[in-house]
Design a protein around this motif. Sequence first.
Motif, mmCIF file in Angstrom:
data_model
loop_
_atom_site.group_PDB
_atom_site.id
_atom_site.type_symbol
_atom_site.label_atom_id
_atom_site.label_comp_id
_atom_site.label_asym_id
_atom_site.label_seq_id
_atom_site.Cartn_x
_atom_site.Cartn_y
_atom_site.Cartn_z
ATOM 1 N N ARG A 70 25.775 16.303 -1.483
ATOM 2 C CA ARG A 70 26.986 17.080 -1.761
ATOM 3 C C ARG A 70 26.961 17.647 -3.183
ATOM 4 N NH1 ARG A 70 31.451 14.030 0.486
ATOM 5 N NH2 ARG A 70 30.638 12.449 -0.926
ATOM 6 N N ASP A 71 26.520 16.828 -4.140
ATOM 7 C CA ASP A 71 26.541 17.260 -5.544
ATOM 8 C C ASP A 71 25.536 18.364 -5.845
ATOM 9 O OD1 ASP A 71 28.510 15.411 -5.975
ATOM 10 O OD2 ASP A 71 27.216 13.936 -6.962
ATOM 11 N N PRO A 85 29.277 27.230 -4.564
ATOM 12 C CA PRO A 85 30.362 26.251 -4.422
ATOM 13 C C PRO A 85 31.477 26.513 -5.428
ATOM 14 C CG PRO A 85 28.562 25.291 -5.664
ATOM 15 C CD PRO A 85 28.098 26.660 -5.227
ATOM 16 N N THR A 88 35.243 23.158 -8.667
ATOM 17 C CA THR A 88 35.747 21.800 -8.467
ATOM 18 C C THR A 88 34.884 20.986 -7.517
ATOM 19 O OG1 THR A 88 37.204 22.701 -6.762
ATOM 20 C CG2 THR A 88 38.141 22.381 -8.961
ATOM 21 N N GLY A 89 33.829 21.606 -6.948
ATOM 22 C CA GLY A 89 32.957 20.899 -6.023
ATOM 23 C C GLY A 89 33.418 21.016 -4.585
ATOM 24 N N GLU A 91 35.276 19.755 -2.338
ATOM 25 C CA GLU A 91 36.445 18.923 -2.062
ATOM 26 C C GLU A 91 37.246 19.514 -0.899
ATOM 27 O OE1 GLU A 91 37.081 16.052 -3.472
ATOM 28 O OE2 GLU A 91 35.305 16.214 -4.774
#
Length: 236
Positions: A70-71, A85, A88-89, A91
Amino acid sequence: MAEEPRDTGNWAKPTSTLTVTETTPGAANLVEGKRLLSPVQGFGKMWQKTYKVGIDGVEATPQAVIAEWRDNFPSFWPKGNDFYPPLTGLEPGEVALIKAAGPGGMKFKTGVMVLYSDNESFTLMTPEGHMFAGWITFSSHEEEGRPVAQTQVLMRAQDPISEMGLTMGGHKMENKFWEQTLANLATHLGVDDPKVTTTVTCVDKKRQWSQAKNVKHSVAIRSTLHMLKPGKKTAG
């Protein structure tokens, strides 16, 4: 008052249309104001595709695999494809923009919303105008004593143009895309020779002609028009 389920915070809040809060340089926001579409609202045959790779010879938990995936999600995509992305990632509720390689050198400009995210999986959902209507779930679990990374897609082509494209080689391109993505992830985690398996099942052979109207949002048409706008580079 009834208590909310413990995973409530892992789900995106209900929304009628997408809003992109920031645009990364180089990304085209063609999803602003678009509705999300599930496979039920797509046009073509419904497919379930599962891609798996064992994280062999590496000490890692499923949670660690998902956190790394994910990161660093954009870095595992095959070359020629761009995933932008949000700052804020990934989320729940956040919208990411996409520039994906298509046939003939075309770039499909679209996006996805993060529908769900926890420490073992995250799910992206497609909006109007994407190549398909559906969900893409990325997960990791234990299998035969080692972690496995998995991508599972449940989808229908959104419109007749996309259905034709998938039939004429698009499915093969998509399979190669996710197979390469998983191989890249496994290599990054330390697997020497990753072996990706692919399982494809046609869940529903019917085409939903009532949804043929989705063609007005066609990513192929919109991306071509966006590319031809004055000041746009024809190669982008």
